[in-house]
Design a protein around this motif. Structure first.
Motif, PDB file in Angstrom:
ATOM      1  N   GLY A   1      13.037   5.990 -17.437  1.00 49.95           N
ATOM      2  CA  GLY A   1      14.117   6.838 -17.924  1.00 49.95           C
ATOM      3  C   GLY A   1      15.099   7.182 -16.813  1.00 49.95           C
ATOM      4  N   VAL A   2      15.783   8.297 -16.941  1.00 50.61           N
ATOM      5  CA  VAL A   2      16.755   8.738 -15.944  1.00 50.61           C
ATOM      6  C   VAL A   2      16.029   9.578 -14.900  1.00 50.61           C
ATOM      7  CG1 VAL A   2      18.853  10.073 -15.547  1.00 50.61           C
ATOM      8  CG2 VAL A   2      18.622   8.684 -17.618  1.00 50.61           C
ATOM      9  N   MET A   3      16.211   9.196 -13.641  1.00 49.70           N
ATOM     10  CA  MET A   3      15.517   9.880 -12.537  1.00 49.70           C
ATOM     11  C   MET A   3      16.540  10.384 -11.524  1.00 49.70           C
ATOM     12  SD  MET A   3      12.043   9.085 -12.030  1.00 49.70           S
ATOM     13  CE  MET A   3      10.796   8.477 -13.073  1.00 49.70           C
ATOM     14  N   PRO A   4      16.221  11.509 -10.857  1.00 49.34           N
ATOM     15  CA  PRO A   4      17.111  11.985  -9.795  1.00 49.34           C
ATOM     16  C   PRO A   4      16.980  11.107  -8.556  1.00 49.34           C
ATOM     17  CG  PRO A   4      15.143  13.332  -9.878  1.00 49.34           C
ATOM     18  CD  PRO A   4      15.054  12.371 -11.035  1.00 49.34           C
ATOM     19  N   VAL A   5      18.077  11.016  -7.819  1.00 47.27           N
ATOM     20  CA  VAL A   5      18.092  10.282  -6.551  1.00 47.27           C
ATOM     21  C   VAL A   5      17.855  11.283  -5.432  1.00 47.27           C
ATOM     22  CG1 VAL A   5      19.540   8.901  -4.996  1.00 47.27           C
ATOM     23  CG2 VAL A   5      19.661   8.530  -7.473  1.00 47.27           C
ATOM     24  N   PRO A   6      16.916  11.031  -4.485  1.00 44.50           N
ATOM     25  CA  PRO A   6      16.038   9.869  -4.434  1.00 44.50           C
ATOM     26  C   PRO A   6      14.970   9.928  -5.533  1.00 44.50           C
ATOM     27  CG  PRO A   6      15.450  11.382  -2.678  1.00 44.50           C
ATOM     28  CD  PRO A   6      16.674  11.947  -3.346  1.00 44.50           C
ATOM     29  N   VAL A   7      14.605   8.747  -6.034  1.00 44.94           N
ATOM     30  CA  VAL A   7      13.581   8.709  -7.078  1.00 44.94           C
ATOM     31  C   VAL A   7      12.256   9.175  -6.472  1.00 44.94           C
ATOM     32  CG1 VAL A   7      14.753   6.875  -8.356  1.00 44.94           C
ATOM     33  CG2 VAL A   7      13.004   6.263  -6.678  1.00 44.94           C
ATOM     34  N   PRO A   8      11.320   9.644  -7.312  1.00 45.96           N
ATOM     35  CA  PRO A   8      10.080  10.222  -6.785  1.00 45.96           C
ATOM     36  C   PRO A   8       9.320   9.328  -5.794  1.00 45.96           C
ATOM     37  CG  PRO A   8      10.277  10.738  -9.099  1.00 45.96           C
ATOM     38  CD  PRO A   8      11.406   9.795  -8.775  1.00 45.96           C
ATOM     39  N   ALA A   9       9.220   8.040  -6.064  1.00 49.22           N
ATOM     40  CA  ALA A   9       8.469   7.173  -5.141  1.00 49.22           C
ATOM     41  C   ALA A   9       9.135   7.117  -3.774  1.00 49.22           C
ATOM     42  CB  ALA A   9       8.319   5.774  -5.728  1.00 49.22           C
ATOM     43  N   THR A  10      10.465   7.024  -3.752  1.00 51.46           N
ATOM     44  CA  THR A  10      11.189   7.016  -2.470  1.00 51.46           C
ATOM     45  C   THR A  10      10.975   8.333  -1.734  1.00 51.46           C
ATOM     46  OG1 THR A  10      12.861   5.480  -3.296  1.00 51.46           O
ATOM     47  CG2 THR A  10      13.471   6.823  -1.399  1.00 51.46           C
ATOM     48  N   ALA A  11      11.081   9.443  -2.457  1.00 51.41           N
ATOM     49  CA  ALA A  11      10.876  10.756  -1.838  1.00 51.41           C
ATOM     50  C   ALA A  11       9.451  10.887  -1.298  1.00 51.41           C
ATOM     51  CB  ALA A  11      11.165  11.858  -2.861  1.00 51.41           C
ATOM     52  N   ASN A  12       8.470  10.386  -2.048  1.00 56.55           N
ATOM     53  CA  ASN A  12       7.073  10.457  -1.593  1.00 56.55           C
ATOM     54  C   ASN A  12       6.851   9.641  -0.336  1.00 56.55           C
ATOM     55  OD1 ASN A  12       6.431  12.101  -3.730  1.00 56.55           O
ATOM     56  ND2 ASN A  12       5.602  10.470  -4.998  1.00 56.55           N
TER      57      ASN A  12
ATOM     58  N   GLU B   1       0.830  -1.204   0.000  1.00 57.21           N
ATOM     59  CA  GLU B   1       0.000   0.000   0.000  1.00 57.21           C
ATOM     60  C   GLU B   1       0.870   1.263   0.000  1.00 57.21           C
ATOM     61  OE1 GLU B   1      -3.736   2.070   2.347  1.00 57.21           O
ATOM     62  OE2 GLU B   1      -2.480   0.648   3.433  1.00 57.21           O
ATOM     63  N   ALA B   2       1.934   1.269   0.808  1.00 55.59           N
ATOM     64  CA  ALA B   2       2.833   2.431   0.838  1.00 55.59           C
ATOM     65  C   ALA B   2       3.463   2.658  -0.532  1.00 55.59           C
ATOM     66  CB  ALA B   2       3.916   2.233   1.899  1.00 55.59           C
ATOM     67  N   LEU B   3       3.870   1.574  -1.186  1.00 58.50           N
ATOM     68  CA  LEU B   3       4.444   1.678  -2.532  1.00 58.50           C
ATOM     69  C   LEU B   3       3.420   2.182  -3.543  1.00 58.50           C
ATOM     70  CD1 LEU B   3       6.541  -1.592  -2.701  1.00 58.50           C
ATOM     71  CD2 LEU B   3       7.402   0.704  -3.133  1.00 58.50           C
ATOM     72  N   THR B   4       2.223   1.632  -3.472  1.00 61.43           N
ATOM     73  CA  THR B   4       1.167   1.998  -4.418  1.00 61.43           C
ATOM     74  C   THR B   4       0.826   3.478  -4.318  1.00 61.43           C
ATOM     75  OG1 THR B   4       0.248  -0.232  -4.340  1.00 61.43           O
ATOM     76  CG2 THR B   4      -1.209   1.513  -5.120  1.00 61.43           C
ATOM     77  N   LEU B   5       0.633   3.967  -3.111  1.00 61.56           N
ATOM     78  CA  LEU B   5       0.276   5.380  -2.921  1.00 61.56           C
ATOM     79  C   LEU B   5       1.403   6.302  -3.370  1.00 61.56           C
ATOM     80  CD1 LEU B   5      -1.580   5.176   0.507  1.00 61.56           C
ATOM     81  CD2 LEU B   5      -2.581   5.334  -1.785  1.00 61.56           C
ATOM     82  N   ALA B   6       2.657   5.903  -3.121  1.00 63.69           N
ATOM     83  CA  ALA B   6       3.795   6.728  -3.531  1.00 63.69           C
ATOM     84  C   ALA B   6       3.923   6.780  -5.051  1.00 63.69           C
ATOM     85  CB  ALA B   6       5.084   6.186  -2.918  1.00 63.69           C
ATOM     86  N   GLU B   7       3.726   5.643  -5.706  1.00 58.80           N
ATOM     87  CA  GLU B   7       3.805   5.601  -7.176  1.00 58.80           C
ATOM     88  C   GLU B   7       2.634   6.363  -7.806  1.00 58.80           C
ATOM     89  OE1 GLU B   7       6.109   4.692  -9.155  1.00 58.80           O
ATOM     90  OE2 GLU B   7       7.387   3.348  -8.008  1.00 58.80           O
ATOM     91  N   ALA B   8       1.450   6.246  -7.210  1.00 64.15           N
ATOM     92  CA  ALA B   8       0.288   6.977  -7.723  1.00 64.15           C
ATOM     93  C   ALA B   8       0.539   8.476  -7.658  1.00 64.15           C
ATOM     94  CB  ALA B   8      -0.966   6.607  -6.926  1.00 64.15           C
ATOM     95  N   GLU B   9       1.107   8.936  -6.548  1.00 64.02           N
ATOM     96  CA  GLU B   9       1.419  10.359  -6.402  1.00 64.02           C
ATOM     97  C   GLU B   9       2.501  10.786  -7.392  1.00 64.02           C
ATOM     98  OE1 GLU B   9       3.082  13.530  -3.075  1.00 64.02           O
ATOM     99  OE2 GLU B   9       2.443  11.542  -2.423  1.00 64.02           O
ATOM    100  N   ALA B  10       3.515   9.927  -7.578  1.00 64.12           N
ATOM    101  CA  ALA B  10       4.619  10.265  -8.486  1.00 64.12           C
ATOM    102  C   ALA B  10       4.145  10.428  -9.926  1.00 64.12           C
ATOM    103  CB  ALA B  10       5.702   9.188  -8.411  1.00 64.12           C
ATOM    104  N   HIS B  11       3.127   9.652 -10.314  1.00 65.34           N
ATOM    105  CA  HIS B  11       2.652   9.688 -11.704  1.00 65.34           C
ATOM    106  C   HIS B  11       1.340  10.453 -11.868  1.00 65.34           C
ATOM    107  CE1 HIS B  11       5.797   7.000 -13.017  1.00 65.34           C
ATOM    108  NE2 HIS B  11       5.537   6.219 -11.999  1.00 65.34           N
TER     109      HIS B  11
END
Length: 197
Positions: A124-135, A61-71
């Motif tokens: 593609g190329v993402m900044p570290v931390p990647v958006p899902a991790t940052a979210n 669930e934590a992963l899903t919500l973070a990815e949903a926010e990132a995209h």
């Protein structure tokens, strides 16, 4: 059950001393895109207790919500690339099983050491931390401590596991260390790439 894979476990020496290394492998070429419901169905097929399954689903669930926010999409529209791969699925369920088997009820998560720069992934190329991790860090109050290491040190899966397991922010003033477990990562950084529990 759920996915066909093999686990290899061995001791590996690192700058911080010996650690346990686990390698997950599978036969199939590539990985299918998996939606949260697909991964939940895999967790449902694994013969574990409801407590273990509940913990694994909390990480999902934590992963899903973070990815949903990132995209900028609804959670049910999320499709996982790297997170949906067999090794990430095994990471999630294995941590939940270990927590249950060891009888661990409280987890203190200190600041997580993160790298710098960029990482290449399916998007593609993402900044570290990647958006899902940052979210995940932002929504769960995880502290990321930037290091001089180039590359990703905290993956979305790792951040979600830390967020879902954490029950406390700091250790009590006095405590006794009963046992120590050290896991060795597979990337070669300047500093020791280990997780110590």
């Amino acid at each position: 059950a759920g996915v066909a894979c093999r686990l290899e476990v061995w001791q590996e020496e690192r700058g911080g001393g010996p650690g346990c290394r686990v390698e997950v492998s599978w036969e199939a070429e590539g990985q299918p895109l998996r939606h949260p419901a697909d991964i939940a169905a895999i967790f449902a097929a694994v013969p574990v207790s409801d407590r273990v399954r509940h913990k694994a689903l909390a990480v999902l669930e934590a992963l899903t919500l973070a990815e949903a926010e990132a995209h900028g999409i609804a959670p049910e529209e999320v499709h996982f690339h790297e997170v949906g791969a067999v090794d990430s699925i095994v990471d999630i369920i294995s941590v939940a099983v270990c927590m249950y088997d060891l009888g661990i009820t409280d987890v203190v998560v200190s600041s997580l050491a993160e790298g710098r720069g960029y990482v290449r992934c399916q998007h593609g190329v993402m900044p570290v931390p990647v958006p899902a991790t940052a979210n995940i860090a932002a929504s769960h109050g995880l502290e990321l401590k930037l290091t001089d290491n180039e590359g990703e040190m905290v993956t979305p899966t790792g951040a979600a596991i830390a967020a879902a397991l954490r029950t406390k922010d700091v250790l009590p003033e006095h405590y006794i260390i009963e046992k120590i477990g050290v896991g060795a990562g597979n990337k070669d950084f300047k500093n020791a790439n280990i997780l110590r529990a």
